[in-house]
Design a protein around this motif. Structure first.
Motif, PDB file in Angstrom:
ATOM      1  N   MET A  27       0.512  -1.140  -2.103  1.00  0.00           N
ATOM      2  CA  MET A  27       0.627  -0.640  -0.741  1.00  0.00           C
ATOM      3  C   MET A  27       1.370   0.672  -0.718  1.00  0.00           C
ATOM      4  N   GLU A  28       0.899   1.558   0.107  1.00  0.00           N
ATOM      5  CA  GLU A  28       1.568   2.838   0.305  1.00  0.00           C
ATOM      6  C   GLU A  28       2.033   2.896   1.750  1.00  0.00           C
ATOM      7  N   LYS A  60       7.041   4.711  20.578  1.00  0.00           N
ATOM      8  CA  LYS A  60       8.221   4.702  19.708  1.00  0.00           C
ATOM      9  C   LYS A  60       8.419   6.092  19.110  1.00  0.00           C
ATOM     10  N   GLU A  61       9.670   6.448  18.820  1.00  0.00           N
ATOM     11  CA  GLU A  61       9.998   7.772  18.281  1.00  0.00           C
ATOM     12  C   GLU A  61       9.594   7.935  16.816  1.00  0.00           C
ATOM     13  N   GLU A  62       9.471   6.808  16.115  1.00  0.00           N
ATOM     14  CA  GLU A  62       9.164   6.844  14.690  1.00  0.00           C
ATOM     15  C   GLU A  62       8.238   5.680  14.361  1.00  0.00           C
ATOM     16  N   MET A  63       7.260   5.935  13.515  1.00  0.00           N
ATOM     17  CA  MET A  63       6.318   4.897  13.090  1.00  0.00           C
ATOM     18  C   MET A  63       6.097   5.022  11.592  1.00  0.00           C
ATOM     19  N   GLN A  64       5.760   3.915  10.995  1.00  0.00           N
ATOM     20  CA  GLN A  64       5.350   3.930   9.601  1.00  0.00           C
ATOM     21  C   GLN A  64       3.858   3.635   9.563  1.00  0.00           C
ATOM     22  N   LEU A  65       3.154   4.308   8.682  1.00  0.00           N
ATOM     23  CA  LEU A  65       1.739   4.040   8.459  1.00  0.00           C
ATOM     24  C   LEU A  65       1.595   3.399   7.098  1.00  0.00           C
ATOM     25  N   MET A  66       0.675   2.457   7.017  1.00  0.00           N
ATOM     26  CA  MET A  66       0.510   1.705   5.782  1.00  0.00           C
ATOM     27  C   MET A  66      -0.966   1.570   5.457  1.00  0.00           C
ATOM     28  N   ALA A  97      -7.115  -1.685   4.660  1.00  0.00           N
ATOM     29  CA  ALA A  97      -6.793  -1.947   6.066  1.00  0.00           C
ATOM     30  C   ALA A  97      -5.614  -1.039   6.414  1.00  0.00           C
ATOM     31  N   LEU A  98      -5.755  -0.260   7.494  1.00  0.00           N
ATOM     32  CA  LEU A  98      -4.732   0.700   7.898  1.00  0.00           C
ATOM     33  C   LEU A  98      -3.927   0.129   9.054  1.00  0.00           C
ATOM     34  N   CYS A  99      -2.597   0.234   8.968  1.00  0.00           N
ATOM     35  CA  CYS A  99      -1.731  -0.327   9.998  1.00  0.00           C
ATOM     36  C   CYS A  99      -0.613   0.641  10.352  1.00  0.00           C
ATOM     37  N   ALA A 100      -0.152   0.531  11.599  1.00  0.00           N
ATOM     38  CA  ALA A 100       1.048   1.219  12.053  1.00  0.00           C
ATOM     39  C   ALA A 100       2.145   0.170  12.132  1.00  0.00           C
TER      40      ALA A 100
END
Length: 117
Positions: A22-23, A40-46, A52-55
């Motif tokens: 996973m990255e 939200k002010e900050e998100m991570q993407l995976m 499968a792409l997720c926030a």
């Protein structure tokens, strides 16, 4: 006893392999300015190993960004909420949400196959 120990070792190795595949990248509202799509002010993407792409966000957990991730959410394979719960309204298009296209594109860059030279 030996069988249990062997099973534990195999499970740990598989979990480590999955996690290393996973990255994840962290993005902020500051980086995207008016194109920022999230409440939200900050998100991570995976990018998961199956593309499968997720926030991700600590307060909302996981939201699917592409159809593969959405199918997994609907099937109950992952604990996630619809992406709409964290999307801002688009001030230029009344009644519509901000585009997540730039974030999908960025998440797809994380899916580069590590086995390809």
């Amino acid at each position: 006893m030996m069988k249990k120990r062997s099973l534990v070792v195999v499970v740990v190795l598989l979990a480590a392999q999955y996690a290393s595949a996973m990255e994840i990248i962290t993005l902020s509202k500051f980086q995207y300015g008016k194109r920022w799509a999230f409440t939200k002010e900050e998100m991570q993407l995976m990018c998961r190993p199956d593309h499968a792409l997720c926030a991700l966000n600590m307060s909302t957990l996981m939201q699917p960004l592409n159809e593969k991730a959405e199918q997994q959410r609907k099937a109950g394979h992952v604990h996630a909420q619809p992406i709409e719960v964290i999307l801002l309204d688009d001030p230029d298009r009344p009644g519509q949400k901000m585009s997540i296209a730039p974030f999908i594109e960025r998440a797809q860059q994380l899916c580069v196959d590590k086995t390809t030279p």
